[in-house]
Design an enzyme around this catalytic site. Structure first.
Site, PDB file in Angstrom:
ATOM      1  N   LYS A   1       8.197   3.642  22.815  1.00  0.00           N
ATOM      2  CA  LYS A   1       8.751   4.710  23.652  1.00  0.00           C
ATOM      3  C   LYS A   1       8.029   4.798  24.985  1.00  0.00           C
ATOM      4  O   LYS A   1       8.636   5.086  25.999  1.00  0.00           O
ATOM      5  CB  LYS A   1       8.618   6.052  22.930  1.00  0.00           C
ATOM      6  CG  LYS A   1       9.652   6.229  21.851  1.00  0.00           C
ATOM      7  CD  LYS A   1       9.626   7.653  21.326  1.00  0.00           C
ATOM      8  CE  LYS A   1       9.632   7.647  19.824  1.00  0.00           C
ATOM      9  NZ  LYS A   1       8.478   8.189  19.179  1.00  0.00           N
TER      10      LYS A   1
ATOM     11  N   LYS B   1      -5.482   5.042  19.710  1.00  0.00           N
ATOM     12  CA  LYS B   1      -5.362   6.206  20.605  1.00  0.00           C
ATOM     13  C   LYS B   1      -6.684   6.502  21.302  1.00  0.00           C
ATOM     14  O   LYS B   1      -6.703   6.897  22.466  1.00  0.00           O
ATOM     15  CB  LYS B   1      -4.893   7.451  19.829  1.00  0.00           C
ATOM     16  CG  LYS B   1      -3.536   7.305  19.163  1.00  0.00           C
ATOM     17  CD  LYS B   1      -2.402   7.605  20.117  1.00  0.00           C
ATOM     18  CE  LYS B   1      -1.052   7.141  19.596  1.00  0.00           C
ATOM     19  NZ  LYS B   1      -0.678   7.696  18.298  1.00  0.00           N
TER      20      LYS B   1
ATOM     21  N   LYS C   1       5.314  -4.673  20.260  1.00  0.00           N
ATOM     22  CA  LYS C   1       6.579  -4.147  19.734  1.00  0.00           C
ATOM     23  C   LYS C   1       7.255  -3.267  20.764  1.00  0.00           C
ATOM     24  O   LYS C   1       6.621  -2.833  21.729  1.00  0.00           O
ATOM     25  CB  LYS C   1       6.299  -3.355  18.460  1.00  0.00           C
ATOM     26  CG  LYS C   1       5.333  -2.204  18.681  1.00  0.00           C
ATOM     27  CD  LYS C   1       5.087  -1.435  17.396  1.00  0.00           C
ATOM     28  CE  LYS C   1       4.064  -0.349  17.614  1.00  0.00           C
ATOM     29  NZ  LYS C   1       4.450   0.999  17.449  1.00  0.00           N
TER      30      LYS C   1
HETATM   31  P1  TYM Z   1       7.462   7.147  15.963  1.00  0.00           P
HETATM   32  O1  TYM Z   1       8.027   8.321  16.665  1.00  0.00           O
HETATM   33  O2  TYM Z   1       6.456   6.336  16.672  1.00  0.00           O
HETATM   34  O3  TYM Z   1       8.620   6.181  15.511  1.00  0.00           O
HETATM   35  C1  TYM Z   1       9.742   6.642  14.792  1.00  0.00           C
HETATM   36  C2  TYM Z   1      10.180   5.597  13.788  1.00  0.00           C
HETATM   37  O4  TYM Z   1      10.504   4.365  14.423  1.00  0.00           O
HETATM   38  C3  TYM Z   1       9.756   3.296  13.866  1.00  0.00           C
HETATM   39  N1  TYM Z   1       9.431   2.322  14.916  1.00  0.00           N
HETATM   40  C4  TYM Z   1       9.664   0.998  14.822  1.00  0.00           C
HETATM   41  N2  TYM Z   1      10.182   0.260  13.824  1.00  0.00           N
HETATM   42  C5  TYM Z   1      10.318  -1.081  14.050  1.00  0.00           C
HETATM   43  N3  TYM Z   1       9.966  -1.689  15.208  1.00  0.00           N
HETATM   44  C6  TYM Z   1       9.433  -0.989  16.231  1.00  0.00           C
HETATM   45  N4  TYM Z   1       9.135  -1.597  17.378  1.00  0.00           N
HETATM   46  C7  TYM Z   1       9.252   0.427  16.063  1.00  0.00           C
HETATM   47  N5  TYM Z   1       8.759   1.413  16.840  1.00  0.00           N
HETATM   48  C8  TYM Z   1       8.872   2.565  16.125  1.00  0.00           C
HETATM   49  C9  TYM Z   1       8.506   3.955  13.299  1.00  0.00           C
HETATM   50  O5  TYM Z   1       7.923   3.162  12.284  1.00  0.00           O
HETATM   51  C10 TYM Z   1       9.059   5.257  12.774  1.00  0.00           C
HETATM   52  O6  TYM Z   1       9.635   5.097  11.508  1.00  0.00           O
HETATM   53  N6  TYM Z   1       4.068   9.128  12.836  1.00  0.00           N
HETATM   54  C11 TYM Z   1       5.502   8.911  13.044  1.00  0.00           C
HETATM   55  C12 TYM Z   1       6.305  10.185  13.089  1.00  0.00           C
HETATM   56  C13 TYM Z   1       6.195  11.038  11.882  1.00  0.00           C
HETATM   57  C14 TYM Z   1       6.652  10.726  10.560  1.00  0.00           C
HETATM   58  C15 TYM Z   1       6.376  11.861   9.769  1.00  0.00           C
HETATM   59  C16 TYM Z   1       7.258   9.599  10.005  1.00  0.00           C
HETATM   60  C17 TYM Z   1       5.669  12.289  11.835  1.00  0.00           C
HETATM   61  N7  TYM Z   1       5.773  12.795  10.566  1.00  0.00           N
HETATM   62  C18 TYM Z   1       6.695  11.884   8.422  1.00  0.00           C
HETATM   63  C19 TYM Z   1       7.577   9.620   8.657  1.00  0.00           C
HETATM   64  C20 TYM Z   1       7.292  10.751   7.865  1.00  0.00           C
HETATM   65  C21 TYM Z   1       5.686   8.213  14.383  1.00  0.00           C
HETATM   66  O7  TYM Z   1       4.858   8.298  15.239  1.00  0.00           O
HETATM   67  O8  TYM Z   1       6.889   7.595  14.538  1.00  0.00           O
END
Ligand code: TYM
Length: 333
Positions: free
Chosen positions: A199, A114, A196
């Site tokens: 979003k 970031k 990967k």
């Molecule tokens: P975020 O919003 O980036 O993604 C949400 C979930 O999707 C998974 N993910 C993927 N898995 C496989 N391949 C990909 N290309 C891919 N892109 C995204 C992420 O691993 C995630 O599970 N920090 C977290 C959000 C969060 C969170 C939490 C997660 C906030 N508090 C507490 C678990 C527990 C995040 O940015 O996810």
């Protein structure tokens, strides 16, 4: 009846959800909802670390709710809620910040990424992002956290912070672990094989759950291939392996076996391979897209769901925070 084990996870409302979110996270949520006590939330506070402009937030939050339900999550069975609705999260985040060291936070991969991406906005929230994530998880005393591979380090940090609290103030929190049904944590690659699905980055190589059928077809047909294998059974180049990996997510095993055999026999036609993948992706995504759109149009329903989820999450948060304040010694009489 034995008490169910507790599960928690979250998704940031920073854009459209994609296949990576589905296969890394949401598919597990749906499978876990029957047998576990589940807390799934939309991480709107986390999104403020990278998206200070909140014009899109309202719509994005609603879409994450709608898409989760469209993927099969039952808001009656789980607590599906919005992070900012549970103020206890912020309180726990504050306490945990006193136990998180600058050095370890600066070493976090996502923080370093970031810093590179937004050098003009290296805010304290970005640095303490994994602390807030820990608060989300341990607020419900969760044991399992269904996430994709990219969250592995955050989970390791959550375990460290939870253990640190327990050692210092007494045993309050279980150790949370990253969870995926079956094998290792998943990383869904982008269609171009360079990174990967995401979003906000690499949007032409990411398949979104809201993509229209012709957009899906166009994106898949653009995936990189070459003129085909030149000798039997040769190893696949990364970008071809990548297409096969994506097929494993949505295509029938016998269809994949046929293309594998064609590849090994040097008779494969990549145009056909991509057409197959495109059509199977359309079959997979279009019902989710249509259902999510219906839900998005029903504001009353969404509001009701959001309030119900917050109520369930608040009940669990209140119980944990009473224990936390007690353990910390913040009860003076
Ligand atoms: P975020 O919003 O980036 O993604 C949400 C979930 O999707 C998974 N993910 C993927 N898995 C496989 N391949 C990909 N290309 C891919 N892109 C995204 C992420 O691993 C995630 O599970 N920090 C977290 C959000 C969060 C969170 C939490 C997660 C906030 N508090 C507490 C678990 C527990 C995040 O940015 O996810």
């Amino acid at each position: 009846m034995a008490k169910k084990e507790i599960v928690m996870s979250g998704i940031r409302p920073t854009g459209f959800l994609h296949l990576g979110n589905y296969f890394g996270a949401m598919r597990n949520y749906v499978r876990m909802q029957e047998d576990f006590d589940c807390y799934f939330m939309v991480a709107d506070l986390h999104s403020l670390t990278t998206h200070p402009d909140t014009k899109e937030l309202r719509n994005n939050v609603k879409r994450v709710f709608a898409e989760n339900i469209a993927c099969g999550l039952d808001p009656q069975k789980v607590a599906l809620y919005c992070q900012s609705h549970i103020v206890e999260t912020s309180e726990l985040y504050l306490y945990l910040n006193m136990m998180a060291y600058k050095g370890e936070l600066e070493k976090t991969t996502t923080f370093k990424d970031k810093v590179r991406l937004q050098p003009d906005n290296v805010n304290a929230g970005l640095l303490t992002y994994p602390v807030l994530q820990t608060a989300d998880i341990i607020l419900h005393r969760a044991k399992y956290v269904p996430v994709g591979k990219d969250q592995e380090q955050h989970l390791e940090m959550a375990r460290n912070f939870a253990n640190r609290f327990n050692h210092r103030y007494g045993e309050v929190f279980p150790e949370p672990v990253a969870f995926n049904f079956g094998q290792d944590l998943i990383k869904v690659p982008s269609l171009d094989g360079a990174g990967k699905m995401s979003k906000s980055e690499n949007q032409n190589a990411t398949l979104y759950l809201a993509d229209e059928n012709d957009v899906i077809r166009k994106k898949v047909m653009k995936a990189k291939t070459d003129s085909g294998p030149t000798e039997p059974n040769m190893p696949k180049p990364d970008y071809i392996e990548n297409i096969f990996n994506l097929m494993k997510l949505v295509c029938a095993p016998d269809v994949i076996a046929k293309f594998e055999a064609d590849y090994n026999g040097c008779t494969i036609r990549y145009g056909d391979l991509k057409k197959q993948l495109a059509e199977d992706m359309v079959q997979f995504i279009s019902p989710i897209r249509e259902k999510a759109q219906q839900i998005m149009n029903d504001e009353n329903y969404l509001k009701q769901i959001m309030e119900m989820g917050a109520e369930k999450a608040r009940a669990s948060a209140t119980t944990t925070m009473a224990r936390v304040r007690n353990a910390l010694g913040l009860n003076y009489f």
